[in-house]
Design a protein around this motif. Structure first.
Motif, mmCIF file in Angstrom:
data_model
loop_
_atom_site.group_PDB
_atom_site.id
_atom_site.type_symbol
_atom_site.label_atom_id
_atom_site.label_comp_id
_atom_site.label_asym_id
_atom_site.label_seq_id
_atom_site.Cartn_x
_atom_site.Cartn_y
_atom_site.Cartn_z
ATOM 1 N N ARG A 102 -18.572 -9.338 35.458
ATOM 2 C CA ARG A 102 -19.699 -8.408 35.559
ATOM 3 C C ARG A 102 -19.330 -7.109 36.283
ATOM 4 N NH1 ARG A 102 -22.520 -11.462 38.244
ATOM 5 N NH2 ARG A 102 -22.534 -10.499 40.311
ATOM 6 N N LEU A 103 -18.465 -7.212 37.303
ATOM 7 C CA LEU A 103 -18.219 -6.063 38.174
ATOM 8 C C LEU A 103 -16.918 -5.311 37.922
ATOM 9 C CD1 LEU A 103 -19.370 -7.492 41.639
ATOM 10 C CD2 LEU A 103 -20.691 -6.105 40.033
ATOM 11 N N LYS A 104 -16.025 -5.874 37.133
ATOM 12 C CA LYS A 104 -14.670 -5.299 37.071
ATOM 13 C C LYS A 104 -14.657 -3.820 36.667
ATOM 14 C CE LYS A 104 -13.520 -6.820 32.368
ATOM 15 N NZ LYS A 104 -12.566 -7.569 31.537
ATOM 16 N N ASP A 105 -15.514 -3.415 35.758
ATOM 17 C CA ASP A 105 -15.503 -2.018 35.311
ATOM 18 C C ASP A 105 -15.927 -1.039 36.402
ATOM 19 O OD1 ASP A 105 -14.594 -2.605 32.755
ATOM 20 O OD2 ASP A 105 -16.605 -3.001 32.000
ATOM 21 N N SER A 106 -16.574 -1.543 37.446
ATOM 22 C CA SER A 106 -17.007 -0.665 38.539
ATOM 23 C C SER A 106 -16.016 -0.666 39.700
ATOM 24 C CB SER A 106 -18.391 -1.089 39.046
ATOM 25 O OG SER A 106 -18.347 -2.400 39.582
#
Length: 364
Positions: free
Chosen positions: A16-20
């Motif tokens: 869920r968070l990797k792109d941020s």
């Protein structure tokens, strides 16, 4: 929260968070530190997890590994971290240098998504060039989670892990070779089959004819194997569904023959120990036994098939826990993982107490 649920939650968080996550430091804080914590180590206790651990090599000072995990005051694992977008292959030599000066048997190279585990199987105190194990935290299966459990703080055992590492390392390499041969059979591989079939000289033309046939045969065999396994699994589920309310009978004749054809798998072993751990608060563990059949694993009291505590259906595409009611009738409930067995502790305990009451009523 069970270990498998903690890993699943971390897997979902990473996805869920990797792109941020924009930096290496953010990767450490959001992904790697929670991973170390999931293994049971206190990331805020410098006696257990040391950040920026000094790993000076000779005259080269200021060398630091991102984390050093300690147990009983001794380093057990060093962890080198990179940004989640970075390719790990180019950083292997860096961990290699750190490993050489740290008194530990295990090193982990990670970008918070891929975790590569290294040790010194080939030469003592010198890290192997290739990892003995690797997994992707966003694509974990149950077998990987079971393997990862060995690195938990309360279960960490150097000798056990090294023993498992040897098998993991070589089975991993063997599977790579198999995959390569499936994709593009080598001359040696093709020749092995051709010489068992062709009676003449294996000329270049003969080898050219056999190469595509070997490749096609391999793929057909695997497809047929998968198809047969699916048919068997579906057939077993259908059979169990029809008989799920049937009373349990003592294993005889053909059923006994089935038992000799089964294998007490690692998954079944762990499930058995889960049931055993639930019931041992009320009954001695040496009174709990299992009966392995083709269709299910039955756990019984006092080595008596007429005293079934539960059944475990773990060989199909879906997993079920069979709860035993009055008259030894089975009611199946679907479980996602074997850890879900803990959710039915009360029902298992009630079955045990019911069987114990039956024992008390029987004449001496």
């Amino acid at each position: 929260m069970d270990f498998i649920d903690i890993i699943k939650a971390l897997s979902e968080k990473v996805t869920r968070l990797k792109d941020s996550i924009q930096t290496e430091e953010a990767t450490k804080n959001a992904f790697v530190m929670p991973f170390i914590a999931a293994l049971g180590y206190d990331v805020f206790n410098p006696l257990e997890v040391i950040p920026e651990f000094v790993a000076d090599l000779g005259i080269k000072k200021g060398e630091k590994v991102d984390y050093c995990i300690q147990k009983d005051g001794q380093p057990i694992i060093i962890v080198e971290c990179k940004h989640w977008k970075e390719e790990l292959n180019v950083h292997n030599s860096q961990l290699h240098r750190y490993f050489h000066v740290c008194s530990t048997r295990f090193g982990i190279l990670t970008n918070g998504i891929i975790y590569r585990f290294y040790t010194d199987l080939e030469e003592p105190n010198k890290m192997d060039n290739k990892p003995f194990w690797e997994f992707n935290i966003t694509d974990m299966n149950e077998a990987a989670v079971l393997e990862l459990k060995k690195y938990q703080k309360n279960a960490f055992d150097v000798d056990q892990i090294v023993s498992a590492a040897t098998e993991l390392k070589y089975t991993r390499e063997i599977k790579k070779i198999i995959a390569s041969e499936f994709a593009n059979p080598s001359e040696t591989f093709v020749r092995y089959f051709a010489k068992h079939i062709h009676s003449g000289i294996l000329t270049a033309k003969v080898m050219e004819q056999f190469t595509p046939m070997v490749k096609k045969s391999l793929h057909q065999y695997v497809s047929e194997l998968i198809s047969d396994r699916l048919k068997t699994a579906l057939s077993n589920e259908a059979e169990v569904s029809v008989k799920e309310t049937a009373p349990v009978e003592e294993t005889k004749g053909a059923a006994a023959s089935d038992e000799t054809k089964t294998e007490f798998t690692e998954l079944e072993q762990e499930a058995f120990f889960i049931v055993k751990s639930i019931l041992r608060t009320k009954v001695s563990g040496d009174r709990l036994f299992y009966r392995d059949t083709v269709r299910y694993l039955s756990i019984v009291l006092d080595d008596n098939n007429r005293k079934p505590l539960c059944r475990l259906h773990l060989n199909g595409t879906k997993k079920y826990l069979g709860l035993m009611e009055e008259g030894n009738k089975e009611t199946r409930v679907e479980i996602d993982t074997i850890d879900n067995i803990y959710d039915y502790s009360d029902q298992l305990m009630n079955t045990l107490l019911r069987l114990e009451k039956v024992n008390e009523k029987q004449p001496a």
